[in-house]
Design a protein around this motif. Structure first.
Motif, mmCIF file in Angstrom:
data_model
loop_
_atom_site.group_PDB
_atom_site.id
_atom_site.type_symbol
_atom_site.label_atom_id
_atom_site.label_comp_id
_atom_site.label_asym_id
_atom_site.label_seq_id
_atom_site.Cartn_x
_atom_site.Cartn_y
_atom_site.Cartn_z
ATOM 1 N N UNK A 153 3.714 -7.578 -35.971
ATOM 2 C CA UNK A 153 2.508 -8.141 -34.820
ATOM 3 C C UNK A 153 3.090 -8.304 -33.516
ATOM 4 N N UNK A 154 4.437 -8.776 -33.474
ATOM 5 C CA UNK A 154 5.346 -8.780 -32.537
ATOM 6 C C UNK A 154 5.826 -7.467 -31.871
ATOM 7 N N UNK A 155 6.056 -6.568 -32.581
ATOM 8 C CA UNK A 155 5.984 -5.061 -31.881
ATOM 9 C C UNK A 155 4.972 -4.517 -31.321
ATOM 10 N N UNK A 156 4.041 -4.777 -32.087
ATOM 11 C CA UNK A 156 2.634 -4.403 -31.495
ATOM 12 C C UNK A 156 2.244 -4.656 -30.185
ATOM 13 N N UNK A 157 2.531 -6.097 -30.032
ATOM 14 C CA UNK A 157 2.345 -6.715 -28.858
ATOM 15 C C UNK A 157 3.173 -6.259 -27.653
ATOM 16 N N UNK A 158 4.483 -6.227 -28.140
ATOM 17 C CA UNK A 158 5.718 -5.655 -27.139
ATOM 18 C C UNK A 158 5.147 -4.190 -26.493
ATOM 19 N N UNK A 159 4.697 -3.363 -27.668
ATOM 20 C CA UNK A 159 4.466 -2.065 -27.299
ATOM 21 C C UNK A 159 3.355 -2.088 -26.263
ATOM 22 N N UNK A 160 2.315 -2.892 -26.193
ATOM 23 C CA UNK A 160 1.420 -3.051 -25.412
ATOM 24 C C UNK A 160 1.705 -3.600 -24.035
ATOM 25 N N UNK A 161 2.641 -4.395 -23.999
ATOM 26 C CA UNK A 161 3.359 -4.688 -22.572
ATOM 27 C C UNK A 161 4.147 -3.845 -22.094
ATOM 28 N N UNK A 162 5.198 -3.043 -22.973
ATOM 29 C CA UNK A 162 5.751 -1.826 -22.211
ATOM 30 C C UNK A 162 4.910 -0.941 -21.748
ATOM 31 N N UNK A 163 3.837 -0.416 -22.482
ATOM 32 C CA UNK A 163 2.779 0.621 -21.965
ATOM 33 C C UNK A 163 2.235 0.096 -20.618
ATOM 34 N N UNK A 164 1.898 -1.298 -20.455
ATOM 35 C CA UNK A 164 1.380 -1.529 -19.234
ATOM 36 C C UNK A 164 2.487 -1.446 -18.157
ATOM 37 N N UNK A 165 3.826 -1.780 -18.391
ATOM 38 C CA UNK A 165 4.756 -1.489 -17.665
ATOM 39 C C UNK A 165 4.958 -0.294 -17.187
ATOM 40 N N UNK A 166 5.326 0.687 -18.083
ATOM 41 C CA UNK A 166 5.674 2.065 -17.950
ATOM 42 C C UNK A 166 4.545 2.741 -17.132
ATOM 43 N N UNK A 167 3.129 2.449 -17.630
ATOM 44 C CA UNK A 167 2.141 2.860 -16.839
ATOM 45 C C UNK A 167 1.909 2.684 -15.421
ATOM 46 N N UNK A 168 2.501 1.275 -15.226
ATOM 47 C CA UNK A 168 2.599 1.148 -13.691
ATOM 48 C C UNK A 168 3.615 1.907 -12.730
ATOM 49 N N UNK A 169 4.490 2.379 -13.450
ATOM 50 C CA UNK A 169 5.396 3.310 -12.940
ATOM 51 C C UNK A 169 5.215 4.695 -12.692
ATOM 52 N N UNK A 170 3.846 5.156 -13.312
ATOM 53 C CA UNK A 170 3.459 6.589 -12.888
ATOM 54 C C UNK A 170 3.311 6.781 -11.565
ATOM 55 N N UNK A 171 3.833 7.924 -11.007
ATOM 56 C CA UNK A 171 3.615 8.006 -9.670
ATOM 57 C C UNK A 171 4.349 7.321 -8.486
ATOM 58 N N UNK A 172 5.066 6.186 -8.975
ATOM 59 C CA UNK A 172 5.975 5.389 -8.442
ATOM 60 C C UNK A 172 7.406 5.823 -7.993
ATOM 61 N N UNK A 173 7.703 6.870 -8.881
ATOM 62 C CA UNK A 173 9.356 7.267 -8.756
ATOM 63 C C UNK A 173 10.096 6.664 -9.887
ATOM 64 N N UNK A 174 9.473 5.669 -10.586
ATOM 65 C CA UNK A 174 10.477 4.826 -11.517
ATOM 66 C C UNK A 174 10.085 5.330 -12.970
ATOM 67 N N UNK A 175 9.293 6.257 -13.201
ATOM 68 C CA UNK A 175 9.178 6.618 -14.629
ATOM 69 C C UNK A 175 10.320 6.894 -15.261
#
Length: 306
Positions: A144-166
């Motif tokens: 469960x903790x891994x699934x929640x963390x994966x959602x958090x990482x997805x939001x974080x990485x998704x925010x980096x799209x097009x920003x040069x930080x991907x």
């Protein structure tokens, strides 16, 4: 709890005092190691040299300091600790060196907060890899903790799209996976001198950097920062090793998680680095999952000792 009625009163009190003192020392050492590890992002970004040059000098100073520590520990044990690596030790050293290169490089291409938070998911990735590779039981709370963390990482990485930080986020994910694999190997190779393998790993980074880059082409300012970085890395490793010997693994894991908020705080204070809103939201989700999981393990361990 142990019955002390048949033990002389002073001896019983002394034993309790010694245990309490050791636990306090262990907490202090692991907490200090978290603070020292948290300086990695700030120091890496403050150094103008490229990632390979940084890993080269960190490897040079780190290998010397960790070797001195290993020899000191070996002398205290009367020479009983073997320094023979074997193929398992060399595999640990090479894998650790590769993860270190990705780790340092990630800070150069993305926010300190992103690297720190993504790295915080390493226990969950380790649990998944352990299940896939050695069929180790995957606990429901970890899933469960891994699934929640994966959602958090997805939001974080998704925010980096097009920003040069991907690219930096991808390196952080690669490094985290490598670190998770390293954890599994350490557990599987129980007879391998892990700390000594760490010293060899650091030396391999120095050798690689020496032949691939020009490590002498650095400014005086960078030399000072590189020496500071190397000392903080070695100190953090030693503090963690010594502190984790004195307290339960669950407690050490919980205290070690404090590295993440410290890293973000240091980046804000020393670099003025404020991550985007996606990183803040994703990071908060990951941190909640990490601390909830670590806290639950700590509470279970505490109840078992009572």
């Amino acid at each position: 709890m142990t019955d002390t009625l048949d033990i002389p009163e002073k001896l019983a009190e002394g034993g309790i005092a010694d245990t309490a003192a050791e636990r306090t020392l262990g907490i202090a050492l692991v907490s200090a190691s978290a603070v020292a590890f948290a300086l990695t992002g700030v120091l890496t970004k403050s150094i103008h040299a490229d990632p390979l040059t940084i890993t080269c000098w960190r490897g040079f100073f780190g290998s010397i300091l960790i070797t001195l520590y290993v020899l000191w520990r070996r002398r205290r044990s009367g020479g009983r600790e073997s320094l023979r690596l074997g193929w398992r030790g060399w595999l640990l050293a090479v894998e650790g060196a590769a993860a270190s290169i990705a780790f340092i490089s990630a800070f150069k291409f993305t926010y300190v907060a992103n690297v720190a938070v993504i790295y915080a998911t390493s226990p969950f990735i380790a649990a998944l890899l352990a299940f896939l590779l050695v069929r180790e039981k995957f606990r429901l709370q970890t899933m469960l903790a891994a699934a929640v963390s994966l959602c958090g990482v997805a939001i974080m990485v998704g925010g980096g799209l097009g920003s040069g930080h991907l690219f930096g986020d991808a390196l952080a994910l690669l490094m985290t996976t490598g670190s998770a694999l390293y954890m599994i190997m350490v557990r599987a190779f129980r007879d391998t001198p892990v700390v000594w393998a760490g010293a060899v790993s650091a030396f391999l980074l120095f050798v690689l950097g020496w032949f691939v880059t020009d490590p002498l082409a650095v400014s005086t300012r960078d030399v000072v920062l590189l020496a500071t970085f190397s000392c903080s890395f070695a100190l953090a490793s030693i503090l963690w090793t010594e502190g984790s010997r004195l307290i339960p693994a669950a407690e050490a894991g919980l205290l070690g998680s404090a590295e993440v908020p410290f890293a973000i705080l240091f980046a804000l204070l020393f670099l003025g680095e404020i991550p985007p809103i996606a990183s803040i939201i994703g990071g908060a989700i990951v941190l909640c999952a990490v601390f909830a999981h670590a806290g639950r393990d700590w509470m279970k361990a505490k109840s078992a000792r009572s």
